[in-house]
Design an enzyme around this catalytic site. Structure first.
Site, short mmCIF file in Angstrom:
data_model
loop_
_atom_site.label_atom_id
_atom_site.label_comp_id
_atom_site.label_asym_id
_atom_site.label_seq_id
_atom_site.Cartn_x
_atom_site.Cartn_y
_atom_site.Cartn_z
CB SER A 156 63.87 -7.06 -19.21
OG SER A 156 65.20 -7.45 -19.49
CE1 TYR B 281 65.12 -1.76 -19.21
CE2 TYR B 281 66.26 -3.86 -19.02
CZ TYR B 281 65.28 -3.08 -19.59
OH TYR B 281 64.45 -3.63 -20.54
#
Length: 231
Positions: free
Chosen positions: A139, A155
């Protein structure tokens, strides 16, 4: 080597019951590869495998559990391609100073250590045969060049750590026939980002490209839309 003349490979995709993982399975199957659909819910994985058809195999896999990973390896056998797609995003809206440490640990167990554990299980076969592709679905929130996202700190940290694992494995396997890369698919319309504009199929095409790179393809890179981007 073009996609139409590439050898048929066996590809295992984690977190493949739905969304992006399922789309990656479909794209790889469309390219002519044998696909192993791996997910925590074996019944759902079986449904996906049946819908893809052919000799697609479904296996149960909890990336946080050593025994589950060993059973998956025994059931699937050696694979040529591993796409580490399984992941969680559970801390949206928290902050670095308030996110519960147990939630941080959960993200690291799944997103980072889980992918590392599965890679360790399947990498020896790739090295023995002198051919393999490992793709980490990462990501932009985990890239220092982009700026870690404080609105989902656990995250973000887990994806930054996954990027580090990518570099380490790529360094160990360099010039041994195995390419290890991370892909930033961007925001994809899944349960994680239901409002995203990009479809799972759109993102899956780029992940499948990274999973089927030619011998002279890159390794140890962070890819976005098939191009290296800064870590």
């Amino acid at each position: 080597m073009s996609e139409t003349t590439a050898p048929r490979r066996t590809a295992l995709v984690t977190g493949a019951n739905r969304g992006l993982g399922r789309a990656v399975c479909e794209v790889l199957a469309d390219l002519g590869h044998r696909v192993v659909v791996a997910g925590r819910d074996e019944r759902e994985a079986g449904r996906v495998a049946a819908e893809i058809g052919g000799d697609t195999l479904a296996v149960a896999l909890d990336v946080t559990d050593d025994k589950s990973v060993r059973r998956c390896r025994e059931r699937a056998g050696a694979v040529d391609i591993l796409v580490n797609n399984a992941g969680v995003l559970l801390d949206g809206g928290t902050s670095p100073s308030s996110v519960p440490p147990d939630l941080v640990e959960r993200h690291l167990r799944v997103n980072t250590v889980g992918a590392w554990r599965v890679s360790q299980a399947f990498l020896p076969d790739m090295l023995e045969r002198g051919w393999g592709r490992i793709v980490m679905v990462s990501s932009g929130t985990g890239a220092f060049s982009n700026g870690l996202f404080p609105g989902a700190p656990a995250y973000s940290v887990s994806k930054a750590a996954l990027n580090a694992v990518t570099v380490l494995l790529a360094g160990e396997t360099r010039d041994r026939g195995v390419l290890v890369n991370a892909v930033n698919p961007g925001r994809v319309r899944t349960r994680m980002y239901p409002s995203a504009e990009q479809t799972p199929r759109d993102a899956a095409v780029d992940i499948a490209w990274a999973a089927t790179l030619p011998e002279d393809g890159p390794t140890g890179t962070f890819l976005r839309a098939r191009r290296p981007i800064p870590w």
